[in-house]
Design a protein around this motif. Sequence first.
Motif, mmCIF file in Angstrom:
data_model
loop_
_atom_site.group_PDB
_atom_site.id
_atom_site.type_symbol
_atom_site.label_atom_id
_atom_site.label_comp_id
_atom_site.label_asym_id
_atom_site.label_seq_id
_atom_site.Cartn_x
_atom_site.Cartn_y
_atom_site.Cartn_z
ATOM 1 N N HIS A 18 0.968 -1.190 -0.170
ATOM 2 C CA HIS A 18 0.319 0.146 0.040
ATOM 3 C C HIS A 18 1.497 1.009 -0.019
ATOM 4 N N VAL A 19 0.530 2.501 -0.706
ATOM 5 C CA VAL A 19 1.382 3.491 -0.450
ATOM 6 C C VAL A 19 0.541 3.905 0.405
ATOM 7 N N PHE A 20 1.164 5.493 1.522
ATOM 8 C CA PHE A 20 -0.143 6.141 1.868
ATOM 9 C C PHE A 20 1.187 7.593 2.628
ATOM 10 N N GLU A 21 1.137 8.741 1.948
ATOM 11 C CA GLU A 21 1.467 10.046 2.337
ATOM 12 C C GLU A 21 3.189 9.427 1.770
ATOM 13 N N GLY A 22 2.876 8.536 0.784
ATOM 14 C CA GLY A 22 5.042 8.455 -0.627
ATOM 15 C C GLY A 22 5.688 8.004 0.287
ATOM 16 N N SER A 23 5.421 6.868 1.222
ATOM 17 C CA SER A 23 5.309 5.221 1.353
ATOM 18 C C SER A 23 5.167 4.795 1.300
ATOM 19 N N ARG A 24 5.850 3.085 1.615
ATOM 20 C CA ARG A 24 5.075 1.961 1.013
ATOM 21 C C ARG A 24 4.835 1.300 2.755
ATOM 22 N N VAL A 25 4.165 1.023 2.610
ATOM 23 C CA VAL A 25 2.834 0.478 4.534
ATOM 24 C C VAL A 25 2.271 -0.897 4.073
ATOM 25 N N GLU A 26 3.008 -1.756 4.762
ATOM 26 C CA GLU A 26 2.129 -3.092 5.500
ATOM 27 C C GLU A 26 0.582 -2.684 5.500
ATOM 28 N N GLU A 27 0.274 -2.163 6.469
ATOM 29 C CA GLU A 27 -1.211 -2.380 6.183
ATOM 30 C C GLU A 27 -1.764 -0.736 6.344
ATOM 31 N N ALA A 28 -3.177 -0.572 5.194
ATOM 32 C CA ALA A 28 -3.817 0.211 4.861
ATOM 33 C C ALA A 28 -4.340 1.189 5.777
ATOM 34 N N GLY A 29 -5.104 0.739 6.666
ATOM 35 C CA GLY A 29 -5.628 1.071 8.005
ATOM 36 C C GLY A 29 -5.055 1.485 9.287
ATOM 37 N N ALA A 30 -3.538 0.890 9.646
ATOM 38 C CA ALA A 30 -3.003 1.564 10.365
ATOM 39 C C ALA A 30 -1.414 1.541 9.281
ATOM 40 N N PRO A 31 -1.669 2.983 8.596
ATOM 41 C CA PRO A 31 -0.195 2.782 7.868
ATOM 42 C C PRO A 31 1.322 2.561 8.939
ATOM 43 N N SER A 32 0.790 3.903 10.112
ATOM 44 C CA SER A 32 1.699 3.642 10.678
ATOM 45 C C SER A 32 3.099 2.081 11.226
ATOM 46 N N VAL A 33 2.091 1.079 11.114
ATOM 47 C CA VAL A 33 2.827 -0.278 11.448
ATOM 48 C C VAL A 33 3.774 -0.378 11.728
ATOM 49 N N ALA A 34 3.962 -0.554 9.465
ATOM 50 C CA ALA A 34 5.481 -1.006 9.341
ATOM 51 C C ALA A 34 5.546 0.111 8.037
ATOM 52 N N VAL A 35 6.552 0.646 8.090
ATOM 53 C CA VAL A 35 6.487 1.600 6.608
ATOM 54 C C VAL A 35 8.127 0.958 6.086
ATOM 55 N N GLY A 36 8.141 1.387 4.681
ATOM 56 C CA GLY A 36 8.847 0.802 3.455
ATOM 57 C C GLY A 36 9.264 2.201 2.988
ATOM 58 N N LEU A 37 10.708 2.505 3.008
ATOM 59 C CA LEU A 37 11.438 4.195 2.616
ATOM 60 C C LEU A 37 12.116 4.028 1.561
ATOM 61 N N ASP A 38 12.324 4.577 0.488
ATOM 62 C CA ASP A 38 13.148 4.161 -0.194
ATOM 63 C C ASP A 38 14.696 4.737 0.518
ATOM 64 N N PRO A 39 15.498 4.881 -0.449
ATOM 65 C CA PRO A 39 17.545 4.885 -0.162
ATOM 66 C C PRO A 39 17.204 6.596 0.268
ATOM 67 N N GLU A 40 17.108 6.722 -0.976
ATOM 68 C CA GLU A 40 16.799 8.332 -1.146
ATOM 69 C C GLU A 40 16.534 8.845 -0.083
ATOM 70 N N VAL A 41 15.318 8.564 0.853
ATOM 71 C CA VAL A 41 15.462 9.197 1.690
ATOM 72 C C VAL A 41 16.171 9.498 3.344
ATOM 73 N N PHE A 42 17.325 8.015 2.988
ATOM 74 C CA PHE A 42 18.396 8.451 4.085
ATOM 75 C C PHE A 42 19.700 9.209 3.223
ATOM 76 N N SER A 43 20.058 8.812 2.519
ATOM 77 C CA SER A 43 21.121 9.525 1.043
ATOM 78 C C SER A 43 21.099 11.251 1.070
ATOM 79 N N GLU A 44 20.060 10.917 0.137
ATOM 80 C CA GLU A 44 19.945 12.276 -0.461
ATOM 81 C C GLU A 44 19.246 13.453 1.023
ATOM 82 N N THR A 45 18.538 12.819 1.652
ATOM 83 C CA THR A 45 18.027 14.316 2.858
ATOM 84 C C THR A 45 19.785 14.610 3.599
ATOM 85 N N LEU A 46 20.677 12.984 4.011
ATOM 86 C CA LEU A 46 22.003 13.246 4.788
ATOM 87 C C LEU A 46 22.651 13.670 4.218
ATOM 88 N N GLY A 47 22.926 13.483 3.446
ATOM 89 C CA GLY A 47 23.639 14.284 2.176
ATOM 90 C C GLY A 47 23.317 15.907 2.463
#
Length: 264
Positions: free
Chosen positions: A205-234
């Motif tokens: 499921h997609v929620f607010e630009g992130s991939r999530v495990e449960e559409a009804g409870a998106p905060s339970v488990a969230v997957g993030l693109d690597p650019e979130v870390f590499s670009e932001t921290l860089g």
Amino acid sequence: MLRRLKYTLVADLCDAAIRYTPLFDAPDGPPDLINFAGGGDYRQVGDNTVALIEREAGLRPGDRVLDIGCAIGRNALALHRRHGEAIAYSGFDIVPFGIRWCRRWARRHAASFRFDHADIANSFYNPRGTLSPAEYRFPYEDDSMDLSISTSVYTHMMRREVVHYLKETARVTAPGGRLYATAFVLDAGARDALGQGRAAFRFEHVFEGSRVEEAGAPSVAVGLDPEVFSETLGEAGARSVDIRPGSWRGGAGTDFQDIVVARF
């Protein structure tokens, strides 16, 4: 909605128990009744995490350590067992009763350890929170930390929120400092594992630009693109950002979640 209501009621009961009874003063950790730090043995997992932090991010005595999302003190107690008060420890979390327990423990066993409550809204862990995670300013001065830790926090946050937290982490981490974080990073290897059905999650499921495990409870488990870390921290001044794959992908891994190590 029912899940949130149940969690709110349980949180209130835990808070009252910690506040009014002497049953939660054990020096080695909270009873299982109020432990929300995650699966596995509280002490063993904490010790393993600290060992990984020492190995991967160079934790050493004398470091000023920030524990972002310190929960109910699993990392804090493990750090204290290993280093005592030779480190300067600060931690914050959004779950009020977790911070209440940590402060109670610290008064008896580690007076210099600091624990702050951040009343940040989260659909699962703090549904009544009043602050936005995408705007919250960490209550610490610029360049005041040598090592920032964030274990299994970004697994419960959306992309925009994680970007803000990473920028705040960079702000408070001094030059020469490090970040040790864990997350579900959806790089090419992770996407391949998801496509083959080998991974522990599906993130369909997609929620607010992130991939999530449960559409009804998106905060339970969230997957993030690597650019979130590499670009932001860089962009925030990190000299390097390394990602070590976790075993959640269905293969061998240093830890269950992916490990992100940034050096400033």
